[in-house]
Write a protein that holds these residues in place. Structure first.
Motif, PDB file in Angstrom:
ATOM      1  N   VAL A 195       0.870  -1.182   0.000  1.00 48.53           N
ATOM      2  CA  VAL A 195       0.000   0.000   0.000  1.00 48.53           C
ATOM      3  C   VAL A 195       0.912   1.239   0.000  1.00 48.53           C
ATOM      4  N   PRO A 196       0.575   2.293  -0.739  1.00 49.50           N
ATOM      5  CA  PRO A 196       1.434   3.478  -0.734  1.00 49.50           C
ATOM      6  C   PRO A 196       1.822   3.931   0.688  1.00 49.50           C
ATOM      7  N   PRO A 197       2.954   4.634   0.807  1.00 51.15           N
ATOM      8  CA  PRO A 197       3.463   5.019   2.123  1.00 51.15           C
ATOM      9  C   PRO A 197       2.458   5.829   2.928  1.00 51.15           C
ATOM     10  N   GLY A 198       2.489   5.660   4.255  1.00 52.29           N
ATOM     11  CA  GLY A 198       1.656   6.493   5.112  1.00 52.29           C
ATOM     12  C   GLY A 198       0.960   5.784   6.258  1.00 52.29           C
ATOM     13  N   LEU A 199       1.077   4.447   6.329  1.00 56.60           N
ATOM     14  CA  LEU A 199       0.440   3.761   7.454  1.00 56.60           C
ATOM     15  C   LEU A 199       1.467   2.985   8.266  1.00 56.60           C
ATOM     16  N   ALA A 200       1.382   3.151   9.582  1.00 48.48           N
ATOM     17  CA  ALA A 200       2.154   2.344  10.521  1.00 48.48           C
ATOM     18  C   ALA A 200       1.221   1.258  11.038  1.00 48.48           C
ATOM     19  N   LEU A 201       1.666   0.015  10.984  1.00 42.79           N
ATOM     20  CA  LEU A 201       0.824  -1.117  11.364  1.00 42.79           C
ATOM     21  C   LEU A 201       1.524  -1.915  12.450  1.00 42.79           C
ATOM     22  N   LEU A 202       0.790  -2.249  13.488  1.00 38.39           N
ATOM     23  CA  LEU A 202       1.432  -2.906  14.633  1.00 38.39           C
ATOM     24  C   LEU A 202       0.469  -3.906  15.253  1.00 38.39           C
ATOM     25  N   MET A 203       1.018  -5.046  15.678  1.00 39.54           N
ATOM     26  CA  MET A 203       0.222  -6.053  16.384  1.00 39.54           C
ATOM     27  C   MET A 203       0.888  -6.344  17.716  1.00 39.54           C
ATOM     28  N   ALA A 204       0.111  -6.174  18.797  1.00 37.56           N
ATOM     29  CA  ALA A 204       0.657  -6.402  20.140  1.00 37.56           C
ATOM     30  C   ALA A 204       0.019  -7.642  20.751  1.00 37.56           C
ATOM     31  N   SER A 205       0.824  -8.464  21.423  1.00 33.37           N
ATOM     32  CA  SER A 205       0.304  -9.668  22.080  1.00 33.37           C
ATOM     33  C   SER A 205      -0.462  -9.270  23.347  1.00 33.37           C
ATOM     34  N   GLU A 206      -1.170 -10.237  23.903  1.00 31.52           N
ATOM     35  CA  GLU A 206      -1.890  -9.983  25.164  1.00 31.52           C
ATOM     36  C   GLU A 206      -0.906  -9.572  26.264  1.00 31.52           C
ATOM     37  N   LYS A 207       0.253 -10.244  26.254  1.00 35.18           N
ATOM     38  CA  LYS A 207       1.267  -9.938  27.271  1.00 35.18           C
ATOM     39  C   LYS A 207       1.793  -8.504  27.116  1.00 35.18           C
ATOM     40  N   ALA A 208       2.011  -8.094  25.876  1.00 28.04           N
ATOM     41  CA  ALA A 208       2.498  -6.722  25.640  1.00 28.04           C
ATOM     42  C   ALA A 208       1.458  -5.716  26.125  1.00 28.04           C
ATOM     43  N   MET A 209       0.171  -6.008  25.876  1.00 25.39           N
ATOM     44  CA  MET A 209      -0.884  -5.095  26.311  1.00 25.39           C
ATOM     45  C   MET A 209      -0.944  -5.031  27.846  1.00 25.39           C
ATOM     46  N   GLN A 210      -0.666  -6.179  28.483  1.00 26.11           N
ATOM     47  CA  GLN A 210      -0.653  -6.197  29.963  1.00 26.11           C
ATOM     48  C   GLN A 210       0.492  -5.347  30.503  1.00 26.11           C
ATOM     49  N   VAL A 211       1.658  -5.501  29.887  1.00 25.35           N
ATOM     50  CA  VAL A 211       2.822  -4.715  30.325  1.00 25.35           C
ATOM     51  C   VAL A 211       2.520  -3.225  30.178  1.00 25.35           C
ATOM     52  N   TRP A 212       1.864  -2.881  29.084  1.00 25.84           N
ATOM     53  CA  TRP A 212       1.486  -1.472  28.874  1.00 25.84           C
ATOM     54  C   TRP A 212       0.480  -1.011  29.941  1.00 25.84           C
ATOM     55  N   GLU A 213      -0.512  -1.874  30.219  1.00 25.22           N
ATOM     56  CA  GLU A 213      -1.530  -1.502  31.216  1.00 25.22           C
ATOM     57  C   GLU A 213      -0.930  -1.321  32.603  1.00 25.22           C
ATOM     58  N   ASN A 214       0.104  -2.111  32.885  1.00 28.60           N
ATOM     59  CA  ASN A 214       0.709  -2.064  34.221  1.00 28.60           C
ATOM     60  C   ASN A 214       1.811  -1.024  34.359  1.00 28.60           C
ATOM     61  N   ARG A 215       1.946  -0.143  33.398  1.00 26.15           N
ATOM     62  CA  ARG A 215       2.984   0.902  33.484  1.00 26.15           C
ATOM     63  C   ARG A 215       2.810   1.718  34.766  1.00 26.15           C
ATOM     64  N   LYS A 216       3.941   2.132  35.298  1.00 28.90           N
ATOM     65  CA  LYS A 216       3.876   2.973  36.497  1.00 28.90           C
ATOM     66  C   LYS A 216       3.892   4.444  36.114  1.00 28.90           C
TER      67      LYS A 216
END
Ligand code: PLP
Length: 390
Positions: A195-216
């Motif tokens: 697809v032409p330039p301009g989109l950042a695409l990312l997939m996060a695991s459940e564990k990554a989302m947990q680490v993010w949620e638990n940020r201090k």
């Protein structure tokens, strides 16, 4: 279409006509029901392409670097130990990004043309108290392919989260995010996703989302903060209107079209096509006695090839001569050896016809510039590769 140039750089690439056509339809409202459906479907299709039924997908306006920035901004807290496994320019970029968010990084750099050994990685993980490691699946500066599976396995053994820069690999190289237990796999639209330039695409695991949620501490980047984007991704998937920042409507319509094309071909088939074409292309390059950067074919990427100029050939003249044959290639990117090699992208919609055009333009340019090769040799090697004749 006479004189139409073939764009054979490692992104942006040649896009499917249907994708370009999808880009050009009248821009819809970002909360119109048919656009909500397209956005929601794109998120679902990403899971199929990433092989991550359990992952949380993000589609954000920006480049691949934003996807890297987003992973670092959301997951890193001050002083977190991160092991960066680098096979070129983009490994170093990841270190720079992580450092900016206060990570305590260690970089393991492979010698040019090689990968970092599993032993070296394990030795570091054993003593380093790491929270994350990063891998560049295909480093576009060197054309090196890293096998993420055993590294992700080591990461798991030492309770370390793994982040894969898949900007030059997703939808071109083999990837099984959930099965391999990779925590973040990110890419950009203009590479193998098609697809032409301009989109950042990312997939996060459940564990990554947990680490993010638990940020201090709060995420120190406003635009990239998942607090802003997660509700939007959820809303689109549940087919509800929502707003944080206006999405790149036309690009997302194109993304859905491309993801459908990818899934219609079949992701495994698509990876196989990349492998077959790349292998035959490398045979063509080798038949001209040209050397590729990767020391062995097993670590050579299937989405692009990095090739040293032969002795006595000036890089600028070679690419200028190839442009006269309507083939556009890319120069070097790795600062240490930038003037000594060139790169050819072969990902996404790439076909054997495209690569025949590249090899024939390359042969003619080399001959015109006075380099002694036998005309037609690489074409024969390429054909034999496709026909599996050795
Ligand atoms: C292209 C690329 C990037 C950067 O992507 P941009 O869209 O140019 O920001 C990062 N990593 C890899 C491996 C790439 O190939």
């Amino acid at each position: 279409m006479k004189g139409r140039k073939l764009l054979m750089i490692p992104g942006p690439i040649e896009f499917e006509p249907d994708v370009l056509q999808a880009m050009s339809i009248a821009t819809n409202s970002h909360v119109a029901p048919d656009f909500i459906e397209i956005f929601g479907k794109s998120l679902e299709l990403m899971r199929a392409v990433w092989k991550s039924p359990k992952g949380q997908p993000f589609i954000i306006s920006g480049t691949g670097t934003l996807a890297m920035d987003m992973a670092a901004a959301n997951l890193i807290e001050l002083g977190d130990r991160v092991l960066v496994i680098s096979t070129g320019y983009f490994g170093k970029r990841f270190k720079d990004i992580l450092d900016r968010y206060g990570a305590n990084t260690t970089i393991l750099e492979a010698p040019i043309g090689e990968v970092v050994s599993l032993d070296a990685i394990e030795k570091e993980l054993k003593q380093g108290q790491y929270k994350f490691l990063t891998i560049t699946h295909v480093d576009t500066s060197t054309g090196i392919l890293v096998d993420p599976k055993p590294i992700a396995h080591l990461a798991k053994k030492y309770n370390v989260l793994s982040i894969l820069d898949g900007v030059c690999s997703v939808a071109g190289e083999e990837l099984k995010q959930d099965e391999w237990e990779l925590d973040v796999v990110l890419t950009a639209s203009q590479k193998a996703i098609g697809v032409p330039p301009g989109l950042a695409l990312l997939m996060a695991s459940e564990k990554a989302m947990q680490v993010w949620e638990n940020r201090k501490t709060p995420v120190s980047n406003y635009y990239a903060d998942w607090n802003n984007w997660l509700p939007i991704m959820r809303a689109y998937e549940e087919r509800r209107p929502s707003y944080f920042g206006t999405p790149a409507v036309n690009l997302i319509v194109a993304l859905e079209t491309s993801l459908k094309i990818i899934c219609k071909e079949g992701i495994d088939q698509r990876v196989k096509r990349h492998q077959n074409l790349a292998k035959s292309f490398r045979a063509g390059i080798a038949s001209l006695n040209l050397e590729i950067l990767p020391k062995t074919n097993t670590i050579a990427a299937n989405t692009l090839s990095a090739v040293y100029y032969p002795e006595g050939i000036n890089g600028t003249s070679l690419s200028a001569t190839m442009v006269e044959s309507n083939v556009i290639i890319a120069g070097g990117l790795l600062p240490e050896i930038k003037p000594s090699y060139f790169r050819i992208g072969h990902m996404g919609s790439v076909s054997s016809n495209d690569l025949i055009a590249v090899l024939s333009a390359l042969e003619r340019a080399l001959i015109e510039l006075g380099h002694p090769i036998e005309s037609g040799k690489s074409l024969q090697a390429f054909q034999n590769g496709l026909l599996k004749i050795n």
